[in-house]
Structures are given as structure tokens and as C-alpha cells.
Design a protein around this motif. Structure first.
Motif, mmCIF file in Angstrom:
data_model
loop_
_atom_site.group_PDB
_atom_site.id
_atom_site.type_symbol
_atom_site.label_atom_id
_atom_site.label_comp_id
_atom_site.label_asym_id
_atom_site.label_seq_id
_atom_site.Cartn_x
_atom_site.Cartn_y
_atom_site.Cartn_z
ATOM 1 N N PHE A 1 0.680 2.375 0.302
ATOM 2 C CA PHE A 1 2.127 2.378 0.497
ATOM 3 C C PHE A 1 2.578 3.310 1.607
ATOM 4 C CE2 PHE A 1 1.918 0.444 -3.646
ATOM 5 C CZ PHE A 1 2.864 -0.548 -3.519
ATOM 6 N N THR A 2 1.625 3.802 2.392
ATOM 7 C CA THR A 2 1.989 4.729 3.456
ATOM 8 C C THR A 2 2.355 3.974 4.716
ATOM 9 O OG1 THR A 2 0.347 6.190 2.523
ATOM 10 C CG2 THR A 2 1.326 6.867 4.578
ATOM 11 N N PHE A 3 3.545 3.434 4.745
ATOM 12 C CA PHE A 3 4.010 2.740 5.941
ATOM 13 C C PHE A 3 4.439 3.755 6.976
ATOM 14 C CE2 PHE A 3 4.307 -0.378 2.720
ATOM 15 C CZ PHE A 3 3.989 -1.560 3.359
ATOM 16 N N GLY A 4 4.181 3.427 8.238
ATOM 17 C CA GLY A 4 4.652 4.305 9.297
ATOM 18 C C GLY A 4 3.749 5.488 9.559
ATOM 19 N N GLY A 5 2.794 5.727 8.680
ATOM 20 C CA GLY A 5 1.812 6.775 8.914
ATOM 21 C C GLY A 5 2.389 8.165 8.936
#
Lengths: 190, 235
Positions: free
Chosen positions: B61-65
Motif C-alpha cells: 500500500f505504499t503508493f508514491g514511495g
């Protein structure tokens, strides 16, 4: 040979990308487009877009994508391992030192200064995440937001999700998955 | 496993309350007791699987880093499982930031190492790297269809709004914690470094360096300037 080359290229990308996130981008471009010709510039831009739409650090995404393209699943795995190897070695060394010396008064002082700074850095990153979610990340900084690019569905979802988080404190995973589902519903209804 | 941790945590609360009553230096004793309570490294297949699964779901769920994983990991490791305490979590993030490589990966390595040594680090790193690896491999196969699909992009757009809310919620909690320390020094440092990065585009590395030095100076001032009323070395 190509596997060794993949490993070494991504080892360098992992080693030099300080600061994480977009810091890795110029190195990926240099290795994949300029030096080895694994991607065209157009494919590289696509890769960056895909990275923004999917979870995970951009360096890992690039490693998988380029590995798949050049030599299939094995290539993806080898490139990913190459990418995280420098982090592993350096971070574990730092962790060892931290747990050995953090009891020292001087280190306590340093850590006391670092903690509030880290919170504000996370807050700063949070602003750009909100901006990307609500305005599509088209503007350069928060001072040049284009109001017309405001996404109403995302705005409502964001506000609702924030209220739910603050009031009911659910597992965040449910909030994110729920927001994704509502996003899909909105796509079919609107 | 959960039972023991809960028991230890209760013991820790008791110790802290006792210390508070005695009116001693709460902060130092607190970190000391944590070290004693959690020194025993965890083991067992079940724990390693839990560790793997925790980082796997976080990373998925780690969008965008970047820093997105930090509030999520804090929620899970600090609040839910109580594996790491708040201050140590922030220390680990500072270390992760000062090494090369993705912050998500670095923080996971640190958390795994902290909880179960090198094997723990191996489990968390595989857990963190697997979701993007699997997802991008699938995306690569369906590259063209994926690019065109507006259904896929609307799901992702909805999700990123949810992620943004989760991050804001976590940041508010962390900021309130710093303010709750009732330390003018910490609060000022937080506000000033925030203004620095937001309005003056000061480099992140420089902010961390300056804050570390200020912390050192503040400590030296407390320690040597007011030596008469304190209890001497507390290392």
C-alpha cells in the motif's frame, strides 16, 4: 552476462540514490537509457508513470520492469537484489553502531535533535502526497497549485477517509482499500 | 507470543508510572526500561511469518514511495503490535534517511534487524520488495492494456486519496506527540525545520545535520551548564 550487468547497474543505482524516491530517477535513466540502451526514453517515461500508479519505491519498480524486459522473471529478481544490496550492507552497519552507542549521552543529544526534524520531514512529504492525490501532482510546488486541476471525487474521498481515521481509528489498510473501491464506483456512476 | 509481549508491556507501564511518581528523569529511564524489556530478541517461525506479512502488506500500500511507509509502519509496529516505541521509530527513520537506497526498504531492514537480528532483516526486506516485484511483473505482462484502462486508474486514484488521509492522520499524531513532550526545544525544532523545507527548499540532509548538531549543543548546555542540580551521568 546480462544478469551480471543488470546486477551491477542496479547495485550502482542503489548505492548512489541518496534521499530515496525521485533521487534515484536520474541514475536509472543514465544506466538504463544512456549506457545500456535497455529502454527508450519513451519507455522510461512510461516506467515513471507506472511507478507513480503502483506501490513500491521507484528503484525497485524500475529494477523489476527492466529485468523483465531484458531477461524475464530471473532478470527482475536479480536486478531487484542488486538494487537493495548496498542499502542492506550500509543500513545494517549503521544499525549496529546505533544499538551499540545510542546509550552515550552525546548520541542521546543528537537523537533528541533529530526526532522533531524527522517528524517535520514526514509532514512535508505528506503535503506532496495530499497534493498528488487531490491535484494530480501537476504543479511544481504547493505555491503554484492549479485550482482547476482539483479532483472533486478525490477531495471528498480524502475528507471522508480523514474523518473516519480520526474518529474510528480503523486499520488503515481498510481505509485505503475502501477508498479504491469508492473510486471505482465513482468511475462507473459519474 | 502476543501474551508475553503484552505482559512485558504492562510491566513497562508499571515501571514508567513508578518512575513518574518518583519524579526522576522520565525520558532516560523510559528508554532504559525499553531496552531491558525488549532486549530479548524474538524468534520462532510464527513471529517471522508475522514480520514478513506485516511488511508485505505495508509495502503493498505504499503508493508514491518515500516516506509514505513510515506513518503506516509506525501505525503497525508502534501502535498495533507495540514492537518498537515511538522515539526509537523516529531514530530508525533518521538512520534510514542517512543511508542510500529507498527509505521504505531501509526502514524495513532496520525494523527487522531491531526485532530479530539479521534473519529478521532478511524477512522484512523480502516482505517489502515482493509486492512491487510481483505487481510490476504483472503490469509488464499487461503493459498496453494497463496503460489504457481508466477503471484501473480510477481505483488507484481513489486509493491515493485514502493513503493521503492515512498519512495526514499519522503526521498529526506524531506532531502531537512531539508537542506533548512539553519541551520548547523539540517543538521549536520541529516547527522551524518544517518551515525550512516547506518555504525555503532547504535540503533534507542539511536539515538533519543542523538538527543533530543543535541537539548535541542543547544536550551539552543542559549537561554542563546546569550540572549542579542534576544527577550527573545518566548513560
Amino acid at each position: 552476462m546480462i544478469l551480471l550487468k543488470l546486477f551491477w547497474s542496479f547495485f550502482q543505482i542503489g548505492l548512489f540514490s541518496f534521499g530515496g524516491g525521485y533521487a534515484a530517477m536520474p541514475f536509472i535513466q543514465e544506466q538504463a537509457v544512456d549506457i545500456n540502451g535497455w529502454l527508450t526514453m519513451g519507455e522510461f517515461v512510461d516506467l515513471v508513470t507506472i511507478s507513480q500508479m503502483t506501490p513500491g519505491p521507484i528503484a525497485i519498480n524500475a529494477a523489476t520492469f527492466i529485468g523483465m524486459k531484458t531477461s524475464g522473471v530471473l532478470g527482475a529478481i536479480i536486478a531487484t537484489i542488486g538494487c537493495v544490496t548496498p542499502s542492506c550492507i550500509i543500513v545494517l552497519t549503521l544499525a549496529y553502531l546505533y544499538y551499540k552507542y545510542r546509550g552515550l549521552p552525546a548520541i542521546q543529544g543528537v537523537l533528541k535533535g533529530l526526532r522533531p526534524a524527522v517528524v517535520s520531514l514526514i509532514a512535508f512529504a505528506g503535503i506532496s502526497i495530499v497534493q498528488m492525490a487531490l491535484f494530480g501532482g501537476k504543479s511544481e510546488s504547493i505555491f503554484s497549485i492549479d485550482i482547476s486541476s482539483f479532483d472533486v471525487v478525490s477531495g471528498v474521498l480524502f475528507a471522508a477517509a480523514l474523518v473516519v481515521m480520526r474518529r474510528f481509528k480503523p486499520n488503515p489498510i481498510y481505509v485505503m482499500a475502501g477508498a479504491g473501491f469508492v473510486g471505482l464506483l465513482a468511475f462507473y456512476i459519474i | 507470543m502476543e501474551g508475553t509481549v503484552a505482559k512485558l508491556y504492562r510491566k513497562y507501564i508499571m515501571v514508567v508510572n513508578y518512575v513518574k511518581k518518583e519524579g526522576q528523569n522520565n525520558l532516560t529511564i523510559k528508554s532504559l526500561t525499553w531496552r531491558i524489556v525488549l532486549k530479548k530478541k524474538k524468534s520462532g517461525i510464527q513471529f517471522f511469518l508475522q514480520l514478513f506479512w506485516a511488511t508485505f502488506t505495508l509495502s503493498a500500500f505504499t503508493f508514491g514511495g518515500g516516506y509514505v511507509i513510515v506513518p503506516l509502519m509506525r501505525e503497525k509496529f508502534v501502535e498495533k503490535y507495540k514492537w518498537i516505541d515511538e522515539e526509537e521509530m523516529l531514530d530508525l527513520v533518521a538512520i534510514a534517511q542517512s543511508a542510500p537506497g529507498p527509505i521504505a526498504v531501509n526502514t524495513s531492514i532496520l525494523a527487522g534487524y531491531r526485532l530479530a537480528g539479521i534473519p529478521g532483516a532478511l524477512f522484512t526486506i523480502v516482505g517489502t520488495v515482493s509486492p512491487p516485484l510481483i505487481i510490476i511483473a504483472i503490469v509488464f505482462v499487461f503493459y498496453d492494456a494497463f496503460k489504457e484502462s481508466s477503471a484501473v486508474s480510477s481505483v488507484l486514484r481513489g486509493m491515493s486519496a485514502g493513503v493521503a488521509a492515512v498519512v495526514v492522520d499519522a503526521v498529526v499524531k506524531m506532531a502531537l506527540n512531539v508537542v506533548g513532550e512539553k519541551s520548547v526545544f523539540s517543538t521549536c525544532l520541529m516547527v522551524l525545520s518544517f518551515i525550512g523545507v516547506l518555504f525555503f527548499n532547504i535540503d533534507v540532509k542539511l536539515v538533519l545535520l543542523v538538527c543533530a548538531l543543535l541537539g548535541l549543543a542543547y544536550y551539552a548546555w543542559l549537561h554542563f551548564g546546569k550540572r549542579d542540580n542534576s544527577n550527573g551521568g545518566n548513560a
